[in-house]
Design an enzyme around this catalytic site. Structure first.
Site, short mmCIF file in Angstrom:
data_model
loop_
_atom_site.label_atom_id
_atom_site.label_comp_id
_atom_site.label_asym_id
_atom_site.label_seq_id
_atom_site.Cartn_x
_atom_site.Cartn_y
_atom_site.Cartn_z
N ASP A 141 0.84 -1.19 0.00
CA ASP A 141 0.00 0.00 0.00
C ASP A 141 0.88 1.25 0.00
O ASP A 141 1.97 1.24 -0.56
CB ASP A 141 -0.93 -0.03 1.23
CG ASP A 141 -2.29 0.58 0.95
OD1 ASP A 141 -2.34 1.82 0.83
OD2 ASP A 141 -3.28 -0.16 0.84
N HIS A 181 -3.68 6.04 3.51
CA HIS A 181 -4.45 4.87 3.07
C HIS A 181 -3.96 3.57 3.70
O HIS A 181 -4.73 2.77 4.23
CB HIS A 181 -4.39 4.81 1.55
CG HIS A 181 -5.31 3.82 0.92
ND1 HIS A 181 -4.95 2.52 0.66
CD2 HIS A 181 -6.58 3.94 0.47
CE1 HIS A 181 -5.95 1.89 0.07
NE2 HIS A 181 -6.96 2.73 -0.05
N SER A 468 -11.23 -0.64 -0.90
CA SER A 468 -9.97 -0.65 -0.15
C SER A 468 -10.20 -0.97 1.31
O SER A 468 -9.33 -1.54 1.98
CB SER A 468 -9.28 0.71 -0.25
OG SER A 468 -8.59 0.85 -1.45
#
Length: 734
Positions: A141, A181, A468
Site C-alpha cells: 500500500d 491509506h 480498499s
C-alpha cells in the site's frame, strides 16, 4: 435542426462499418523518439538467474537493470531508450516487454457484522482465543504510520519500494500529496489499542509501493509482491487497483502465482461501480479473493420527492441529516453566491463543478441554506468529502437523481421530506461489478463492509470508504481462519468464506446478481465452523455459441470433508429457467478428510434459451450445512466494454503522441478519430487497425499535418461482434 443533423452524421461517420474504415488510408506515423527513456516490465519465458539476465542484457548495453522478479513473476524490469527496448522484444527468451502501468489506492461495528467478535471466544488448536496470532499479513500500500499506538505492537518490518529503503512510513510533509491509506487498511486488519482490528494479534509486514498521492507503478507493486513472498507472509492484501478489467495483467498473473505458493491473496475489486464489467486488475486475478463493498449497519437518510425515495450519501465533515417533515428545495446552480439569493431557510440543490465542495457549501451556508445536495456531473456514484467541517448537512447524489430534481424544481415549487432508516448489507453503489472479460469469471468473490469505516490514520482515526476498506476485513478474516485451521491452504480459506457468505439484497428486496456480489457478505464465524468445503466457491461455465451438435456444458467441483464426522452430500436442482436443464451428482457420503471431484452438467435447449448472460445458484447440502454455489454462463458475445482505459503522452519536442489502451477480447476494428470541438466536424483518423489481438495495445500518431490550432476531440473506438464502444479525450493543438 442543422446542428442535430450534423451531429448525427458525425456519429455515423465515427461508427462507420469496415467498408468505410477500409477505404481510408492510414496516416503516415512518425517514428518514435528512439532515445526516449522508458521503464518497462520484461516477462521472460522462464525464471532466469541474475547472472543469466546480466548475460542477456550485455546485448543491450544501454538498458539498466532495476528489479528481478523471482517468486511470482518470471522476469525483470529495465530502464533505457526505446530503441533498445524494441530490440529486446525480439529476443527468443522474452515473452513480452510492456511499459509500466500506474495503480492507485482505491479509497453497528463492521467487525461485529462479519462475525469476528464471536470468534474472539473461539478456542483454536492451541486452546487460546483466536485473534490472528502467529499469522503474517503483508500490506502492499502507501506504507503505514508504524508509530501509531494501535499499530506499533503488531508492526514487524517492511520495505519502501518508492524511496528504496527499509522505512515504509506513509508520505508526510507534502501537503495534499500526503498519504494515510495504508495506515487505515492496516488498522482494519490488526489494530490493537483504542481500536481493535479483525485480527488484533496478527503480525503486519508493510511494503510501500504507492508513493505521494497514493499512486505507484506495476514495477513497484510486483517488487513488493516478490519481497512479501520471500518474507514468507501468510496473506497479502492489495487495496489498490486499475480501471482495466483484464485477467492477464502482470499483477493479476503474479497473484495467481502467489496462491500457488500457498499464500492467500486478497484484492479490492475497485470503486468503478455500479455498472457491470467494472471490476479492475488485480481484483480480476482468478485465484485471489476479490472483494466488493457492502454497507455496515448505517442510519441512512432518504429524501422523498414526487413519490421517489432517494438515498443520500452524507459527505464527510458535514453535519448529520435529521428527520424533516417538509422543507422547501431550490436550485442553486454551481453554488456561486450570485446563484444563491433564494437559499435562506431552504435546502439547496447544487451541481458539481468549478468550485470545490467546501466553497459551494460555505457560500450556501452564508446565504442562509439549511442543507445542501450536490449532484454529480458525470455518470456513476457520487464520491467526495469536504476539506473542513461545516455547520449544515451535505449529501451527494447521482447525476440522474440531480437532473430529476432539477427538472422537478423547474416545473413547480418543490417541498421534500427527509427520513432516516437503519439498514445494512446493501451493495455499495461504488463497488465494482463483474464479470471478468475473456475468462467470464464471477468477480468479486465476496463482499465485506466498505462504507464509512473508521480506522487508524497518522496521528488519529478517520472514517473512509471504498473496496480498499472491504478487502482488509477479508484479509483479517483469513488470518483468523488460518490460525484456527493451520492445515488449510488458500483454496480452503477462500472456499470457507464463499461457502458461508450471506447473499445480499437491494432496497427493493431483490437479490443482487452473482457477478455483482459474488457469494455475498462474509460471515467468518460460520466459515470457521464449516465441516464441508466446495471448491471452487463459484462455477464458471465459460462462453460458447450455440450449435446444434453441442448443447451441453460441464464444470467440475471438489467437495471436501474438513470436519470430524461422516457427511452426506446432496444437490438441489436449481430453479427452473427457460431453456436450461441440469444433471447433478447423486447423493454420496464423505469420511473425515475425504474429498471427491464431481461434474456439474448444464444442458441448453437452443430453441428456448436466449439469455446472453445467465447467472444463478446451485444448492449443496452437507448435513445441516447449506452451501449456495454461484454460477455464471455466457451464451455469446455479451455486452461488455470493448475498450478500457486510454493514456496519451506527447513526445517532447515533436508533433507526435504515444497512446496505450486495453482491448479485453480484441477488436475487429480499432480507431482514433479526430473532430473539431466547436463544430464536431470530422477531421481525420489519427490511427486505425483491423483484427487486433486482445490485451494491451500501444501505438503512436502524428499531428504534424493538422494545420489549424485549436481544441479537438478524440474519439477512441473498438468494435467487435456488432458492438462498438468509445472513449473521448480533449486534445489541444497549438
Amino acid at each position: 435542426m442543422l446542428k442535430k443533423t450534423l451531429i448525427i452524421l458525425l456519429f455515423l461517420l465515427l461508427l462507420s462499418n469496415s467498408t468505410i474504415a477500409a477505404s481510408l488510408k492510414t496516416p503516415n506515423l512518425p517514428s518514435q523518439n528512439p532515445n526516449e527513456l522508458q521503464i518497462a516490465i520484461v516477462h521472460t519465458k522462464k525464471n532466469y538467474a541474475e547472472q543469466e539476465i546480466d548475460q542477456l542484457l550485455k546485448q543491450y548495453p544501454h538498458l539498466q537493470k532495476r528489479f528481478i522478479f523471482k517468486e511470482v513473476f518470471s522476469g525483470f524490469s529495465v530502464e533505457g531508450p526505446v530503441r533498445e527496448l524494441e530490440k529486446l522484444k525480439q529476443s527468443e527468451n522474452v515473452n513480452q516487454v510492456s511499459k509500466v502501468q500506474t495503480y492507485l489506492a482505491e479509497a453497528e461495528d463492521p467487525v461485529e457484522i462479519i462475525g469476528a467478535n464471536e470468534i474472539r471466544n473461539y478456542l483454536g488448536k492451541s486452546l487460546e482465543h483466536v485473534s490472528g496470532k502467529g499469522i503474517k499479513v503483508g500490506v502492499i500500500d502507501t506504507g503505514i504510520d508504524y508509530q501509531h499506538p494501535d499499530l506499533q505492537k503488531n508492526y514487524k518490518e517492511g520495505y519502501d519500494f518508492v524511496d528504496k529503503d527499509k522505512d515504509p512510513m506513509e508520505t508526510k510533509g507534502l501537503g495534499k500529496r500526503d498519504t494515510l491509506h495504508g495506515t487505515h487498511v492496516a488498522g482494519i486488519i490488526a489494530a490493537d489499542g483504542k481500536m481493535k482490528g479483525v485480527a488484533p494479534n496478527a503480525t503486519i509486514y508493510v511494503y510501500r509501493a504507492l508513493g505521494p498521492g497514493g499512486s505507484g507503478t506495476t514495477e513497484q507493486i510486483l517488487a513488493a509482491i516478490d519481497r512479501a513472498v520471500r518474507d514468507k507472509v501468510d496473506i497479502i492484501n492489495l487495496s489498490l487497483g486499475s480501471d482495466v478489467n483484464g485477467p492477464d495483467l502482470p499483477i493479476s498473473l503474479a497473484l495467481n502465482e502467489v496462491v500457488k505458493k500457498g499464500i492467500v491473496a486478497v484484492a479490492a475489486a475497485g470503486n468503478a461501480g455500479p455498472a457491470e464489467w467494472t471490476v479492475g486488475s488485480p481484483g480480476t486475478a482468478s485465484k485471489a479473493i476479490s472483494v466488493g463493498a457492502s454497507t455496515p449497519n448505517m442510519n441512512t437518510s432518504f429524501i422523498n420527492i414526487n413519490d421517489q425515495k432517494i438515498p443520500l450519501t452524507n459527505m464527510g465533515n458535514s453535519k448529520e441529516w435529521a428527520n424533516i417533515g417538509s422543507v422547501h428545495l431550490v436550485g442553486g446552480g454551481l453554488g456561486k453566491r450570485n446563484q444563491l439569493a433564494n437559499a435562506k431557510g431552504k435546502i439547496v440543490l447544487l451541481e458539481r463543478g468549478e468550485l470545490t465542495f467546501t466553497e459551494k457549501v460555505e457560500n450556501a451556508y452564508e446565504m442562509g441554506a439549511i442543507g445542501v445536495l450536490i449532484y454529480n456531473n458525470i455518470e456513476g456514484p457520487f464520491q467526495g468529502m469536504l476539506e473542513k467541517e461545516v455547520s449544515i448537512p451535505v449529501a451527494g447524489i447521482t447525476r440522474e437523481e440531480g437532473e430529476f430534481i432539477k427538472e422537478s424544481i423547474r416545473k413547480k415549487e418543490v417541498y421534500l421530506t427527509i427520513e432516516k432508516k437503519w439498514e445494512k448489507d446493501i451493495l455499495a453503489d461504488f463497488s465494482s461489478r463483474g464479470p471478468v472479460t475473456s475468462t467470464w469469471e464471477i468477480k468479486p468473490d465476496v463482499l465485506a463492509p466498505g462504507v464509512v469505516i473508521n480506522s487508524t490514520v497518522p496521528d488519529g482515526y478517520m472514517a473512509l470508504q471504498g473496496t480498499s476498506m472491504a478487502a482488509p476485513f477479508v484479509a483479517g478474516a483469513c488470518a483468523l481462519l488460518l490460525e484456527a485451521h493451520p492445515d488449510w491452504g488458500p483454496e480452503e480459506v477462500k472456499a470457507a468464506l464463499m461457502n458461508t457468505a450471506k447473499p445480499v439484497k437491494n432496497r427493493q428486496n431483490v437479490t443482487y446478481k452473482v457477478y455483482e456480489q459474488g457469494a455475498g457478505r462474509i460471515q467468518v464465524d460460520q466459515a470457521i465452523d464449516a465441516n464441508v468445503l466446495v471448491m471452487p466457491g463459484s462455477i464458471r461455465f465459460g462462453k460458447y455459441k450455440l450449435v446444434k451438435e453441442q448443447n451441453q456444458y460441464q464444470a467440475y467441483i471438489t467437495v471436501k470433508n474438513v470436519g470430524e464426522n461422516i457427511e452426506k452430500i446432496s444437490f438441489d436442482i436449481p430453479k427452473g429457467k427457460r431453456g436450461i436443464s441440469w444433471k447433478l451428482p447423486l447423493s454420496f457420503t464423505l469420511k473425515p478428510g475425504q474429498k471427491k471431484n464431481v461434474p456439474i452438467i448444464m444442458n441448453i435447449d437452443n430453441n428456448l434459451f436466449n439469455d446472453k448472460l445467465q447467472d444463478g445458484i446451485i444448492k449443496v447440502r452437507a448435513g445441516g450445512q447449506l452451501i449456495e454455489l454461484p454460477y455464471l454462463y455466457v451464451l455469446e458475445e455479451p455486452d461488455y466494454p470493448r475498450i478500457m482505459g486510454f493514456d496519451l503522452l506527447k513526445n517532447t519536442g515533436e508533433n507526435s503522441y504515444e497512446y496505450e489502451t486495453y482491448l479485453p477480447t480484441g477488436a475487429e476494428e480499432f480507431g482514433i478519430a479526430l473532430f473539431r470541438e466547436d463544430t464536431l466536424q470530422f477531421v481525420q483518423f489519427l490511427d486505425w487497425k483491423k483484427e487486433v489481438k486482445r490485451g494491451q495495445l500501444k501505438g503512436k500518431f502524428s499531428i504534424a499535418k493538422i494545420e489549424e490550432a485549436g481544441t479537438y476531440r478524440l474519439k477512441v473506438f473498438a468494435k467487435k461482434a456488432g458492438k462498438e464502444d468509445m472513449l473521448e479525450k480533449i486534445l489541444k493543438i497549438k
